[in-house]
Every structure is written in C-alpha cells, then in structure tokens.
Design an enzyme around this catalytic site. Structure first.
Site, mmCIF file in Angstrom:
data_model
loop_
_atom_site.group_PDB
_atom_site.id
_atom_site.type_symbol
_atom_site.label_atom_id
_atom_site.label_comp_id
_atom_site.label_asym_id
_atom_site.label_seq_id
_atom_site.Cartn_x
_atom_site.Cartn_y
_atom_site.Cartn_z
ATOM 1 N N HIS A 68 35.416 -48.033 20.630
ATOM 2 C CA HIS A 68 36.755 -47.743 21.180
ATOM 3 C C HIS A 68 36.911 -48.527 22.476
ATOM 4 O O HIS A 68 35.955 -48.709 23.220
ATOM 5 C CB HIS A 68 36.902 -46.235 21.457
ATOM 6 C CG HIS A 68 38.320 -45.806 21.575
ATOM 7 N ND1 HIS A 68 39.019 -45.914 22.751
ATOM 8 C CD2 HIS A 68 39.178 -45.299 20.657
ATOM 9 C CE1 HIS A 68 40.244 -45.472 22.563
ATOM 10 N NE2 HIS A 68 40.384 -45.100 21.302
ATOM 11 N N ASP A 103 38.745 -41.891 13.858
ATOM 12 C CA ASP A 103 38.933 -42.278 12.453
ATOM 13 C C ASP A 103 37.691 -42.062 11.605
ATOM 14 O O ASP A 103 37.742 -42.226 10.388
ATOM 15 C CB ASP A 103 39.340 -43.761 12.393
ATOM 16 C CG ASP A 103 40.690 -43.967 13.054
ATOM 17 O OD1 ASP A 103 40.748 -44.635 14.088
ATOM 18 O OD2 ASP A 103 41.668 -43.377 12.554
HETATM 19 C C1 SDX Z 1 42.063 -46.251 17.155
HETATM 20 O O1 SDX Z 1 43.376 -47.503 21.708
HETATM 21 C C2 SDX Z 1 43.399 -46.344 21.166
HETATM 22 O O2 SDX Z 1 43.484 -45.326 21.827
HETATM 23 C C3 SDX Z 1 43.335 -46.344 19.662
HETATM 24 C C4 SDX Z 1 43.175 -44.986 19.003
HETATM 25 C C5 SDX Z 1 44.424 -44.139 19.165
HETATM 26 O O3 SDX Z 1 44.318 -42.912 19.061
HETATM 27 O O4 SDX Z 1 45.535 -44.722 19.295
HETATM 28 O O5 SDX Z 1 42.076 -44.287 19.528
HETATM 29 C C6 SDX Z 1 42.988 -45.140 17.492
HETATM 30 O O6 SDX Z 1 42.513 -47.346 16.948
HETATM 31 C C7 SDX Z 1 40.581 -45.988 17.150
HETATM 32 C C8 SDX Z 1 39.734 -47.294 16.870
HETATM 33 C C9 SDX Z 1 39.720 -47.493 15.360
HETATM 34 N N1 SDX Z 1 39.144 -48.817 15.027
HETATM 35 C C10 SDX Z 1 37.938 -48.892 14.426
HETATM 36 O O7 SDX Z 1 37.217 -47.923 14.179
HETATM 37 C C11 SDX Z 1 37.556 -50.306 14.015
HETATM 38 C C12 SDX Z 1 36.105 -50.598 14.447
HETATM 39 N N2 SDX Z 1 36.075 -50.704 15.896
HETATM 40 C C13 SDX Z 1 36.200 -52.003 16.504
HETATM 41 O O8 SDX Z 1 37.079 -52.852 15.845
HETATM 42 C C14 SDX Z 1 36.349 -51.934 18.013
HETATM 43 O O9 SDX Z 1 35.417 -51.059 18.461
HETATM 44 C C15 SDX Z 1 37.688 -51.545 18.614
HETATM 45 C C16 SDX Z 1 38.803 -52.421 18.102
HETATM 46 C C17 SDX Z 1 38.015 -50.137 18.332
HETATM 47 C C18 SDX Z 1 37.576 -51.726 20.123
HETATM 48 O O10 SDX Z 1 37.510 -53.062 20.358
HETATM 49 P P1 SDX Z 1 37.266 -53.640 21.845
HETATM 50 O O11 SDX Z 1 37.367 -52.629 22.903
HETATM 51 O O12 SDX Z 1 38.121 -54.834 21.970
HETATM 52 O O13 SDX Z 1 35.737 -53.995 21.841
HETATM 53 P P2 SDX Z 1 35.148 -55.320 21.269
HETATM 54 O O14 SDX Z 1 35.777 -55.587 19.937
HETATM 55 O O15 SDX Z 1 35.276 -56.372 22.316
HETATM 56 O O16 SDX Z 1 33.641 -54.895 21.056
HETATM 57 C C19 SDX Z 1 32.761 -54.869 22.169
HETATM 58 C C20 SDX Z 1 31.432 -55.239 21.560
HETATM 59 C C21 SDX Z 1 31.491 -56.527 20.755
HETATM 60 O O17 SDX Z 1 30.215 -57.127 20.831
HETATM 61 P P3 SDX Z 1 30.024 -58.385 21.876
HETATM 62 O O18 SDX Z 1 31.109 -59.391 21.552
HETATM 63 O O19 SDX Z 1 30.196 -57.765 23.251
HETATM 64 O O20 SDX Z 1 28.627 -58.853 21.591
HETATM 65 O O21 SDX Z 1 31.026 -54.222 20.629
HETATM 66 C C22 SDX Z 1 30.963 -54.778 19.326
HETATM 67 C C23 SDX Z 1 31.720 -56.084 19.326
HETATM 68 O O22 SDX Z 1 31.174 -56.986 18.390
HETATM 69 N N3 SDX Z 1 31.617 -53.815 18.438
HETATM 70 C C24 SDX Z 1 31.158 -53.450 17.233
HETATM 71 C C25 SDX Z 1 32.068 -52.459 16.789
HETATM 72 N N4 SDX Z 1 33.023 -52.293 17.695
HETATM 73 C C26 SDX Z 1 32.749 -53.137 18.704
HETATM 74 N N5 SDX Z 1 30.085 -53.852 16.498
HETATM 75 C C27 SDX Z 1 29.926 -53.237 15.298
HETATM 76 N N6 SDX Z 1 30.756 -52.273 14.793
HETATM 77 C C28 SDX Z 1 31.828 -51.877 15.518
HETATM 78 N N7 SDX Z 1 32.655 -50.929 15.031
#
Ligand code: SDX
Length: 431
Positions: free
Chosen positions: A308, A366
């Site tokens: 998140h 989720d």
């Molecule tokens: C919702 O914003 C909100 O409040 C949203 C929400 C709401 O109520 O409105 O809470 C609802 O959207 C919840 C999130 C649902 N999405 C997912 O479950 C999809 C999986 N999660 C990721 O796509 C990600 O964690 C996000 C999109 C949720 C957050 O993305 P960020 O903050 O931009 O973080 P990032 O993508 O930059 O990740 C940081 C690091 C990265 O590694 P590095 O580049 O630093 O090496 O963490 C890793 C990412 O690769 N990472 C993951 C991961 N999520 C982040 N690695 C593996 N699996 C994951 N799920």
C-alpha cells in the site's frame, strides 16, 4: 491548522525563499509551496504524489505506520463493529454521528432514491452480455447526467445534496442490474422494506420464481464490506473525482471518472486480481514459487492484495475483513475453502519473508474481501463494482468538500519537460 507561524527556508543559487509550514490536526506538517513558482521560478517534482498533499480535508485520516484509519475521527474497527453502512455514510457525508431522528430521515431518503429511471434499463441492454460490470457502471453512472438534470448544478447546494443521495442510493441497483444482465436473469427492483445491504443481496440473488431468504449473517458481512471501503483519503480514484470536479463537471461525470480509475488492478481492481492470483497459485505447495516470483525484479508478477502507498503496517481494514472471512466461510461450511487456505498460508509466509518485511508489504483491504465475496456467490467480475458502490459515499463527500472550498481552482499540474526544444519544420521533399 494551528496558528503557530512556522516556515522553511529554501536556498536556490544564493537566493533564499521562505515557505510557510502548515500544521495539521494529525499527521505530518505540510510545506506550502503555492507561491514557489511565482517567487523562485521553479516547480516541484513528485510523480505519483508520494510526498504531495493535493488538498486539505476533514473527512478521513490514515496513519500508515500505526495502521490507523479514522472517518471524521472515528476508528474504522469501531465503526465496523458498532455502526452500519448508512450510518457511516452519514458520518462521512455530514461529519458526525447522527441523532436517531437524523439517521431515520437519512435512511428513509436513501431508501426512496434506490430506483432507477425506468428508461435507464435500455443502457444495460445495449451492452454485450459478457461486458465487464465495471464497463456498465462507468457508462450508466455517466449517463445519469442525462436523466437527473435537476441535480447537476454544482453551484446549487440542494442539488449537490440530492445528487449525493441519488448516487449513494442507486449504485447498488446499478451494480446488481449489471450482474443480473451478465447472467441473463431479470432485473430485481429494490425494496423499501429491506436495509441497504439486504436490498443489494436481494437484487443480486433473488429470482421471480421463488422467495429469496436473506441470511442476517451474510447481510451483516456485506454491510461490513461496504463500511470498510467507504472512504480512504486522497487515493487514486478520489483524486480523479476531485480533479474532474475542479473543472466544474457535473457530479455524475465526476463519479463515473472515479469508477473508471478504481477499475485498475493496482487500485480497486486488486480484489479481483487477488482472487485470480490465489486461484492461479492453487495450493499451498506453490506458495514459495509465488513469493519468489513476486521478489524477482525481472518478473512483473506481484502479490495482489499486498502492499500500500500509505500503510507500512497492517491495513486495519484487512484485519476486520479477515474476521468476516472466517465468520462467513464458517457459516457457509466452506471453512476448508482451498482459496482461503492458500490465502492464509500465503499471508503467513509473506509476513516472515525478509523482502516483504523490509518493504513493509502487508495484506491490504483487497486481500480477504475477494474470498468473502466469492463465498457469498459473487463472480470475481463483481468484486470491483462492490468496491465502487461502497466508495461512492467517499467520492461524493470529497467532491462536496472540494466544491465548498472558496479557494477551489482547476487542477492543472506542470511537468519536467525532457522533449525537443524548438526546431524548424522541414518540408517532406527535403527530409
Ligand atoms: C487499494 O491508495 C489507497 O488508499 C488505495 C486503497 C483505497 O482504499 O482506496 O487502499 C485501495 O488500491 C489497495 C491497494 C490494492 N493494490 C494491490 O493490492 C496491488 C498490489 N500492490 C502493489 O501494486 C503496490 O503495493 C501498490 C500499488 C498498492 C502500492 O504501490 P506503491 O506505493 O507505488 O509502491 P511501489 O509499487 O513503488 O512498491 C514499493 C516496492 C517496489 O520495490 P522496489 O522498486 O522498491 O524494489 O515494493 C514492491 C515494489 O516492487 N512491491 C511489491 C508489491 N507491492 C510493492 N512487490 C511484490 N508484490 C507486491 N504486491
């Protein structure tokens, strides 16, 4: 914001600029850069808005480190335990707990706005049967502007309120009818004798051929899922609604824009993507490979339902959702649901994995919602529409809050331009 005058000094090429620091009632201080470009001729750069406050708000507060979520100051776990969705809607919309009379009046108003204009049925029938229900919701909600002209004037407070009520009331009908249309069953009209969650279950699962029995445990779980998704600060879809609204667009267009944004798998579409991922993993033996792939930078695979932007601790909604998952699956006698087993083992394995611990990737809202919804009989394509109908109160509340802001300006970000500088056009014969 407190009245203590604080500021930061920015030094650019020897010139100094004082930037006011604004203090919130909770959360980090905010550096006010509104005059920065005018004074220093520079932009700030923050794609993804990881360090940027786009507005001030009094609706929802999240502490990502503590795993805290407050709606008008009330903790989400207390609301999920003691309140119910329409009361949470009142709190999010109007700012405080309703009196008994206020709640009765509000619930009566919402109940009596649940029907759609009869002609709107033709919008559903224009879609292919296999259309994703989110495609239908975006279309039908946007089309509400063509039917409810008496609540599109954003400068009329009463019209803003009527539009808010109509949207909160009609979204379950729209979502349920999108589902019914996709399975070739007749639309079921809303009933005024049912509570909000029971009405939605009835419109989804009742058929003319027999009486539909509403299980109170399932309707309570449905109501709790609505509550857990009601609002969440300036997330991507809410920010989309605010940006659309800043141009003066009508409320139905703004909410349709929010629905479109929520559809993405990185946002509201994650509940569908998470369940599809759990099914793809299939059994607990495959969990180590899934975790390996999620950590592999060369592999686009991510653990959907984990991570998140704000929560760097457990998402408090996931905790409540996990309790509901156990209750519902136990009631339905599917506590041995293989998908739930994979979910629980995956969560346990990920939480002890160094990569996930280091990046603070915890289950989010989720992660468990899809398991409950599948157990209740919803297809995965209905997961995000249910998120959208739950979040409508958050979208309309943030929309109303922004319109009440006397400083409202159209949102118009700038950019870091890395393209070609000016150059002469060359006629084709000379190229
Ligand atoms: C919702 O914003 C909100 O409040 C949203 C929400 C709401 O109520 O409105 O809470 C609802 O959207 C919840 C999130 C649902 N999405 C997912 O479950 C999809 C999986 N999660 C990721 O796509 C990600 O964690 C996000 C999109 C949720 C957050 O993305 P960020 O903050 O931009 O973080 P990032 O993508 O930059 O990740 C940081 C690091 C990265 O590694 P590095 O580049 O630093 O090496 O963490 C890793 C990412 O690769 N990472 C993951 C991961 N999520 C982040 N690695 C593996 N699996 C994951 N799920």
């Amino acid at each position: 914001m407190t009245d203590e005058k604080k500021s930061a000094t920015l030094n650019i090429s020897g010139a100094e600029y004082e930037l006011p620091i604004l203090s919130p009632t909770a959360g980090p201080d905010v550096l006010d850069i509104r005059k920065l470009y005018g004074q220093a001729g520079v932009f700030t750069y923050d794609p993804g808005f990881t360090s940027t406050a786009s507005c001030d708000s009094t609706i929802t507060y999240i502490d990502g480190n503590k795993g805290e979520l407050l709606h008008r100051g009330y903790p989400i776990d207390q609301l999920a335990d003691k309140s119910h969705y329409l009361e949470v809607c009142f709190i999010v919309l109007y700012g405080d707990l309703p009196t008994a009379a206020e709640l009765e009046r509000f619930e009566s108003t919402i109940t009596r706005h649940t029907m759609l204009h009869e002609q709107m049925q033709y919008f559903f029938r224009g879609f292919r049967r296999d259309a994703h229900p989110m495609a239908i919701m975006v279309g039908v909600v946007g089309a509400m502007a063509a039917f409810y002209h008496d609540s599109t004037d954003i400068n009329d407070e009463r019209q803003r309120e009527i539009a808010s009520h109509r949207l909160i009331a009609k979204m379950p009908t729209i979502a349920a009818w999108a589902y019914k249309y996709s399975i070739g069953q007749p639309f079921v009209y809303p009933r005024n004798d049912l509570d909000y969650a029971s009405n939605f279950l009835h419109m989804c699962f009742a058929v003319p051929a027999e009486e539909y029995q509403i299980d109170p445990i399932l309707s309570r779980a449905m109501d709790r899922i609505f509550t857990l998704h009601a609002d969440h600060e300036q997330n991507a879809s809410t920010s989309t609604v605010r940006l659309a609204s800043s141009s003066g667009a009508n409320p139905f267009a703004c909410i349709a824009a929010g629905i479109a944004c929520l559809w993405g798998p990185a946002h509201g579409g994650a509940n569908q993507a998470c369940l599809e991922m759990l099914r793809e993993i299939g059994s607990v033996e495959n969990i180590p490979e899934a975790i390996r792939r999620a950590k592999d930078k060369d592999d686009p695979f991510r653990l959907m339902g984990f991570g998140h932007r704000v929560y760097k601790n457990f998402d408090p909604r996931a905790k409540v959702m996990k309790q509901s998952a156990d209750e519902v699956l136990d009631l339905l006698g599917v506590e041995n649901n293989p998908t739930l087993q994979v979910a629980k083992e995956l969560e346990a394995a990920a939480l002890v994995d160094d990569y996930f611990a280091e990046k603070k990737l915890f289950p989010n809202v989720d992660f468990y919602s899809g398991i409950i919804l599948e157990a209740m009989g919803f297809p995965t394509s209905m997961f995000t529409p249910i998120f959208a109908l739950s979040r409508t109160v958050g979208w309309v509340s943030q929309w109303k809050e922004q319109l009440a802001d006397p400083q409202l300006k159209i949102g118009r970000p700038r950019q870091l331009y890395l393209g070609q500088t000016a150059r002469e056009y060359v006629d084709i014969e000379n190229r």
